[in-house]
Design an enzyme around this catalytic site. Structure first.
Site, PDB file in Angstrom:
ATOM      1  N   GLY A 242      13.612  -0.871   4.057  1.00 56.15           N
ATOM      2  CA  GLY A 242      13.927   0.288   4.883  1.00 56.15           C
ATOM      3  C   GLY A 242      13.813   1.562   4.066  1.00 56.15           C
ATOM      4  O   GLY A 242      13.113   1.589   3.043  1.00 56.15           O
ATOM      5  N   SER A 243      14.518   2.583   4.501  1.00 60.17           N
ATOM      6  CA  SER A 243      14.369   3.885   3.853  1.00 60.17           C
ATOM      7  C   SER A 243      15.056   3.912   2.488  1.00 60.17           C
ATOM      8  O   SER A 243      15.972   3.124   2.213  1.00 60.17           O
ATOM      9  CB  SER A 243      14.976   4.977   4.734  1.00 60.17           C
ATOM     10  OG  SER A 243      16.387   4.823   4.771  1.00 60.17           O
ATOM     11  N   VAL A 246      18.901   4.718   2.979  1.00 63.80           N
ATOM     12  CA  VAL A 246      19.781   3.572   3.259  1.00 63.80           C
ATOM     13  C   VAL A 246      19.765   2.595   2.076  1.00 63.80           C
ATOM     14  O   VAL A 246      20.800   2.026   1.715  1.00 63.80           O
ATOM     15  CB  VAL A 246      19.369   2.851   4.577  1.00 63.80           C
ATOM     16  CG1 VAL A 246      20.283   1.662   4.842  1.00 63.80           C
ATOM     17  CG2 VAL A 246      19.403   3.817   5.750  1.00 63.80           C
ATOM     18  N   GLY A 247      18.611   2.448   1.457  1.00 64.86           N
ATOM     19  CA  GLY A 247      18.477   1.525   0.322  1.00 64.86           C
ATOM     20  C   GLY A 247      19.411   1.873  -0.821  1.00 64.86           C
ATOM     21  O   GLY A 247      19.953   0.993  -1.500  1.00 64.86           O
ATOM     22  N   GLU A 264      12.978  -2.940  -0.876  1.00 61.93           N
ATOM     23  CA  GLU A 264      11.617  -2.497  -0.537  1.00 61.93           C
ATOM     24  C   GLU A 264      11.767  -1.197   0.233  1.00 61.93           C
ATOM     25  O   GLU A 264      11.940  -1.198   1.454  1.00 61.93           O
ATOM     26  CB  GLU A 264      10.913  -3.537   0.348  1.00 61.93           C
ATOM     27  CG  GLU A 264      10.756  -4.909  -0.274  1.00 61.93           C
ATOM     28  CD  GLU A 264       9.734  -4.945  -1.405  1.00 61.93           C
ATOM     29  OE1 GLU A 264       8.941  -3.991  -1.536  1.00 61.93           O
ATOM     30  OE2 GLU A 264       9.746  -5.935  -2.156  1.00 61.93           O
ATOM     31  N   CYS A 298       5.039   1.112   4.935  1.00 63.36           N
ATOM     32  CA  CYS A 298       5.508   1.695   3.676  1.00 63.36           C
ATOM     33  C   CYS A 298       4.327   1.879   2.733  1.00 63.36           C
ATOM     34  O   CYS A 298       4.400   2.651   1.787  1.00 63.36           O
ATOM     35  CB  CYS A 298       6.627   0.860   3.064  1.00 63.36           C
ATOM     36  SG  CYS A 298       6.222  -0.840   2.899  1.00 63.36           S
TER      37      CYS A 298
HETATM   38  C1  UN1 Z   1       5.661  -2.561   4.980  1.00 61.28           C
HETATM   39  O1  UN1 Z   1       5.087  -1.568   5.430  1.00 61.28           O
HETATM   40  O2  UN1 Z   1       6.918  -2.626   4.972  1.00 61.28           O
HETATM   41  O3  UN1 Z   1       0.524  -4.044   2.470  1.00 61.28           O
HETATM   42  C2  UN1 Z   1       4.962  -3.757   4.495  1.00 61.28           C
HETATM   43  C3  UN1 Z   1       0.697  -3.894   3.694  1.00 61.28           C
HETATM   44  C4  UN1 Z   1       1.355  -5.016   4.447  1.00 61.28           C
HETATM   45  C5  UN1 Z   1       2.821  -4.951   4.275  1.00 61.28           C
HETATM   46  C6  UN1 Z   1       3.462  -3.642   4.539  1.00 61.28           C
HETATM   47  N1  UN1 Z   1       0.874  -6.278   3.944  1.00 61.28           N
HETATM   48  O4  UN1 Z   1       0.345  -2.900   4.293  1.00 61.28           O
END
Ligand code: UN1
Length: 511
Positions: A242-243, A246-247, A264, A298
């Protein structure tokens, strides 16, 4: 009205009582308030889900703890066999689950199916892994002693996942945790609770068929359960996606009780376009990277750092590609860009564009909210490109939307410094056919990210590698390589098979 077969997909996935019920699927720990799941695709209320109360949470963790006692005794390759069956089941449900991901979350159907493919892939990976949970052996400094290490399961693993990968992120965690001998409690995002229920339904059949207790896979919904997990000593590991905001809270809260986390968090990913880049390849990599999942990965490409000699050309090519982007219903394969997750997200997108302008950004491709037929949900926005400086406040932030900032460089070291000069450290890439440039970018003097690519974009990582990033991205690693080690505890064992008891470090202790 259901031209894309959503009703049929929902019923295949066991999600009933559409639009009127209060509880769906097999979520057995749900007696709390109602969470409504609206589709950003057309604004429809898809279904209502009951959240888990404090009592539900207790029941789930108790069940999980109970299940752990027997699950940890199942030999790892046999646990792998269960995960193999889960992979088979996911293959059967790839189509409807991909449709649900697309409908509830808003990403294109192609990307929804791709996400389910990542789940299938991680199952395959985990099956192999179930026979490879290797520890090292080492030579003891003492005669007739043997040393080695082994990995044991940690227990109940908490998984808190985000809306943008509503099914895959859970599976990267859960499938590994399961072959490692752990059990899982999963809290999906409140924005995509049905994806959670669909996965639970699929997994449940495999557990039942094999007489495995349901507590191996517990699903809980509702925001309050996040902090219940963070503060719960019975959860030795919390994996949070998440963000960064929050992380940071999750990290502190879990650390306070000496629990472990896999974090992550946000990314601020850049592509460096060198003078030696193949511009056609840049085009696909950068445009998919920036607008795929409507900029809500992300790993989304947020910055393009372009060599001055190819700058004008790159902008021209990008402008024309953006001109051809089709924005609309993500279930329709003709569209490239679907909606943002909700209207708050649309507001963040608008605010970011405004801020970039205020800081002196120059609009290259205009953004805006789409209006008219097909855009009634109010969540569809135009991908935009803004010429900006890396030092702009807004550029230093991750905005979960299709906004691409472009900037110029003239020597590669400067470009690498710019690429690294953000708080986040997830993904990065360079487009070049020059060997010296690519090696410098990949070297210890190069990208500071967890992922560094050459001639591919920043998103779309394969499950075989360890996934995650540095700095404010949180440092966690999930999925491939040896990421499994985070789901186990390491034990060092020294065995004396002699008849003397020599002390280590040559210490004398005469009795
Ligand atoms: C995410 O956006 O939380 O590499 C994961 C990627 C994907 C995973 C993204 N396999 O874009």
């Amino acid at each position: 009205t259901d031209q894309f077969g959503i009703q049929e997909a929902l019923s295949k996935l066991g999600i009933q009582e559409i639009n009127e019920g209060t509880s769906t699927g097999s979520n057995s720990f749900a007696n709390g308030e109602i969470i409504e799941s609206y589709s950003p695709v057309d604004g429809t209320l898809i279904a209502k889900v009951k959240a888990s109360t404090q009592e539900d949470y207790e029941a789930a963790v108790t069940k999980a703890q109970e299940a752990f006692k027997s699950w940890r005794l199942v030999p790892a390759p046999k646990r792998g066999e269960i995960v193999r069956q889960m992979g088979e089941e996911l293959r059967k449900y790839k189509e409807p689950l991909g449709q649900l991901v697309s409908y509830e979350m808003g990403k294109s159907l192609q990307e929804g199916l791709g996400e389910v493919q990542e789940m299938i892939d991680i199952c395959d990976f985990a099956v192999g892994l179930s026979r490879q949970l290797y520890g090292l052996t080492m030579h003891s400094e003492r005669p007739m002693h043997r040393m080695y290490e082994q990995y044991h399961p940690v227990g109940v693993v908490g998984i808190i996942s985000a809306f943008n990968f509503p099914v895959a992120v859970w599976s990267w965690n859960a499938m590994l945790a399961w072959v490692c001998g752990d059990v899982c409690v999963w809290k999906p995002s409140e924005k995509t609770p049905l994806c959670g229920i669909a996965c639970q339904n699929i997994i449940k059949t495999v557990l039942e068929r094999n007489n495995i207790p349901e507590g191996v896979s517990c699903l809980i919904n509702g925001r309050d359960n996040g902090d219940r997990m963070n503060t719960d000593k019975r959860l030795p590991l919390v994996s949070f996606t998440g963000s960064t905001h929050v992380g940071r809270h999750v990290s502190k809260t879990v650390a306070e009780r000496f629990g472990n986390t896999i974090l992550e968090l946000g990314g601020n990913n850049a592509i460096i376009v060198s003078e030696h880049a193949d511009i056609n390849m840049v085009l696909v990599g950068a445009v998919f990277g920036a607008v795929g999942t409507a900029g809500q990965r992300c790993t989304t490409t947020r910055r393009l750092i372009v060599h001055e000699s190819v700058y004008d050309k790159t902008i021209e090519v990008l402008k024309s590609a953006y001109g051809q982007l089709k924005i609309g219903n993500p279930l329709d394969n003709n569209n490239h860009v679907g909606p943002l997750i909700d209207k708050d997200s649309v507001q963040n997108y608008l605010d970011a564009i405004e801020k970039a302008k205020q800081e002196g950004g120059n609009i290259i491709v205009e953004g805006g909210v789409m209006q008219g037929e097909g855009y009634e949900s109010g969540c569809y926005v135009k991908p935009c490109i803004i010429e900006a400086k890396n030092s702009f406040e807004i550029v230093q932030h991750e905005t979960f939307a299709p906004i691409l900032y472009v900037m110029k460089y003239n020597d590669l070291e400067e470009a690498i410094a710019m690429q690294n000069d953000v708080p986040q450290g997830l993904s990065s890439s360079i487009f070049t056919s020059n060997m010296r440039e690519m090696e410098l970018f990949l070297s210890h003097a190069g990208s500071d990210c967890g992922i560094a690519n050459v001639n591919i974009g920043t998103s779309g990582a394969e499950i075989g590698g360890a996934f995650g990033g540095e700095k404010e991205t949180g440092g966690g690693r999930e999925s491939g390589s040896d990421a499994w080690k985070a789901y186990m505890r390491r034990q060092t064992n020294t065995i004396n098979y002699g008849s003397e008891l020599p002390l280590a470090q040559g210490i004398r202790f005469d009795l």
